[in-house]
Design an enzyme around this catalytic site. Structure first.
Site, PDB file in Angstrom:
ATOM      1  N   ASP A   1       0.829  -1.197   0.000  1.00  0.00           N
ATOM      2  CA  ASP A   1       0.000   0.000   0.000  1.00  0.00           C
ATOM      3  C   ASP A   1       0.867   1.253   0.000  1.00  0.00           C
ATOM      4  O   ASP A   1       1.694   1.438  -0.884  1.00  0.00           O
ATOM      5  CB  ASP A   1      -0.950  -0.082   1.206  1.00  0.00           C
ATOM      6  CG  ASP A   1      -2.035   0.968   1.232  1.00  0.00           C
ATOM      7  OD1 ASP A   1      -2.994   0.850   0.450  1.00  0.00           O
ATOM      8  OD2 ASP A   1      -1.915   1.926   2.019  1.00  0.00           O
ATOM      9  N   ARG A   2       0.690   2.180   0.956  1.00  0.00           N
ATOM     10  CA  ARG A   2       1.480   3.416   0.984  1.00  0.00           C
ATOM     11  C   ARG A   2       2.965   3.112   1.046  1.00  0.00           C
ATOM     12  O   ARG A   2       3.788   3.814   0.455  1.00  0.00           O
ATOM     13  CB  ARG A   2       1.101   4.312   2.167  1.00  0.00           C
ATOM     14  CG  ARG A   2      -0.376   4.554   2.365  1.00  0.00           C
ATOM     15  CD  ARG A   2      -1.063   5.089   1.121  1.00  0.00           C
ATOM     16  NE  ARG A   2      -0.667   6.446   0.802  1.00  0.00           N
ATOM     17  CZ  ARG A   2      -1.067   7.099  -0.290  1.00  0.00           C
ATOM     18  NH1 ARG A   2      -1.859   6.501  -1.166  1.00  0.00           N
ATOM     19  NH2 ARG A   2      -0.688   8.339  -0.512  1.00  0.00           N
TER      20      ARG A   2
ATOM     21  N   ARG B   1       4.316   2.614  -2.276  1.00  0.00           N
ATOM     22  CA  ARG B   1       4.515   3.891  -2.996  1.00  0.00           C
ATOM     23  C   ARG B   1       5.836   4.529  -2.574  1.00  0.00           C
ATOM     24  O   ARG B   1       6.573   5.085  -3.399  1.00  0.00           O
ATOM     25  CB  ARG B   1       3.325   4.814  -2.760  1.00  0.00           C
ATOM     26  CG  ARG B   1       2.047   4.182  -3.229  1.00  0.00           C
ATOM     27  CD  ARG B   1       0.827   5.060  -3.239  1.00  0.00           C
ATOM     28  NE  ARG B   1      -0.330   4.200  -3.499  1.00  0.00           N
ATOM     29  CZ  ARG B   1      -0.616   3.659  -4.685  1.00  0.00           C
ATOM     30  NH1 ARG B   1       0.132   3.932  -5.750  1.00  0.00           N
ATOM     31  NH2 ARG B   1      -1.661   2.860  -4.835  1.00  0.00           N
TER      32      ARG B   1
ATOM     33  N   TYR C   1      -1.772  11.481   1.933  1.00  0.00           N
ATOM     34  CA  TYR C   1      -2.596  11.404   0.727  1.00  0.00           C
ATOM     35  C   TYR C   1      -2.606  12.732  -0.031  1.00  0.00           C
ATOM     36  O   TYR C   1      -2.614  12.742  -1.275  1.00  0.00           O
ATOM     37  CB  TYR C   1      -4.023  10.980   1.088  1.00  0.00           C
ATOM     38  CG  TYR C   1      -4.135   9.487   1.261  1.00  0.00           C
ATOM     39  CD1 TYR C   1      -4.570   8.674   0.216  1.00  0.00           C
ATOM     40  CD2 TYR C   1      -3.775   8.876   2.462  1.00  0.00           C
ATOM     41  CE1 TYR C   1      -4.656   7.302   0.365  1.00  0.00           C
ATOM     42  CE2 TYR C   1      -3.861   7.502   2.623  1.00  0.00           C
ATOM     43  CZ  TYR C   1      -4.294   6.721   1.568  1.00  0.00           C
ATOM     44  OH  TYR C   1      -4.367   5.360   1.720  1.00  0.00           O
TER      45      TYR C   1
ATOM     46  N   HIS D   1      -7.387  -6.649   0.213  1.00  0.00           N
ATOM     47  CA  HIS D   1      -6.308  -5.660   0.175  1.00  0.00           C
ATOM     48  C   HIS D   1      -5.187  -5.963   1.166  1.00  0.00           C
ATOM     49  O   HIS D   1      -4.014  -5.770   0.855  1.00  0.00           O
ATOM     50  CB  HIS D   1      -6.890  -4.280   0.463  1.00  0.00           C
ATOM     51  CG  HIS D   1      -5.881  -3.187   0.529  1.00  0.00           C
ATOM     52  ND1 HIS D   1      -5.116  -2.809  -0.556  1.00  0.00           N
ATOM     53  CD2 HIS D   1      -5.492  -2.381   1.562  1.00  0.00           C
ATOM     54  CE1 HIS D   1      -4.313  -1.815  -0.210  1.00  0.00           C
ATOM     55  NE2 HIS D   1      -4.521  -1.543   1.071  1.00  0.00           N
TER      56      HIS D   1
END
Length: 300
Positions: free
Chosen positions: A109-110, A113, A217, A281
């Site tokens: 997830d983050r 990134r 975000y 997820h």
């Protein structure tokens, strides 16, 4: 929960504390094993790896961090503090402090990134990377359609001007966590260990943490997109082999060609492979054995 690991912190050159769990420094049996950095996603912490990390200590020196703004790490104020380039520098400083010149990465997830930017900005440091349940941020924002927006509403909710999302989350944190995280897989909250779940909720009850997550975000919808466009324009691509795994029952499966998207941001000739896993997820908690097997086979 993390038997054989010890908690410690690294203070970066920007005076931010990054919370870390790693193998005990006195454990000489692990000192020569290749380092593996594990990075969590939103709205979680290092705890996502509790079913994965203990199974890997015979093959890797395992390091787990809380990203800035998350868990026990510092929670700076500005949007700029959450650019993925800044968060990638934290990872480098952590691994520098431990004496690791190069290392493997597995991130969700983050965290994935952050790992994307880590691979682009520090290609000599990351040997191989496994990215869990994401496509590149630029691709996901610029190809948004109704199906994606409906499933990932939080991408558009959390970037709203402060304090709108912060106020709504903090008004009933536990309910937000239950409905948001529990609603992302058929098993609901049953996939989470109770101790881990309570830690996630506790952190979400901290206004500074919620603001930090929103800033993360907000950075992705602004600074990260600018950095991604610049990287592509200048030919700055991922240079290490990638394995991309995603949940069969999630938005990546429905809305994207994950391998194609990652090949588009990776240097030509560098291996990019991937496949779905029978999971939602939160893959590391719902399908930990798939992650363990993938790490052992790919990160060599």
């Amino acid at each position: 929960m993390f038997e054989g690991f010890e908690p410690f912190t690294v203070t970066t050159d920007r005076d931010l504390d990054v919370s870390i769990y790693g193998l005990k420094s006195g454990d000489t049996s692990s000192s020569s094993l290749p380092p593996l950095l594990l990075i969590h996603g939103f709205p979680q912490s290092r705890h996502i790896w509790h079913r994965v990390a203990p199974q890997l200590t015979d093959q890797y020196t395992v390091v787990m961090i809380d990203l800035r703004g998350y868990g026990d790490s510092s929670k700076p104020e500005s949007v700029a503090a959450y650019a993925k380039s800044a968060m990638a520098r934290d990872c480098i400083e952590v691994m520098d402090s431990l004496g690791f010149d190069s290392f493997f990465v597995c991130a969700h997830d983050r965290g994935a990134r952050v790992s994307h930017k880590l691979c682009v900005d520090y290609p000599q440091r990351v040997k191989r990377a496994i990215l869990l349940d994401i496509c590149p941020t630029l691709a996901m924002y610029t190809t948004t359609d109704f199906e994606f927006a409906k499933a990932y509403f939080h991408w558009f909710f959390l970037i709203q001007k402060a304090p709108l999302p912060e106020s709504l989350i903090l008004a009933n944190t536990r309910t937000f966590a239950e409905l948001f995280m529990g609603g992302r897989q058929a098993g609901g909250l049953k996939i989470f260990d109770q101790e881990c779940w309570e830690f996630y909720v506790k952190v979400l009850e901290d206004p500074a943490a919620v603001h930090s997550m929103c800033q993360d975000y907000r950075a992705s919808s602004t600074l990260d997109l600018d950095e991604a466009r610049t990287d592509l324009a200048e030919g700055r691509l991922v240079q290490c082999p990638l394995l991309v795994l995603w949940g069969k029952h999630g938005v990546i499966e429905r809305c994207f060609d994950a391998v194609k998207e990652w090949r588009s941001v990776t240097k030509k000739g560098v291996s990019v492979t991937g496949h779905s896993i029978d999971s939602g997820h939160y893959i590391a908690e719902e399908a930990p054995q798939d992650i363990v097997s993938s790490i052992r086979e790919f990160l060599v």
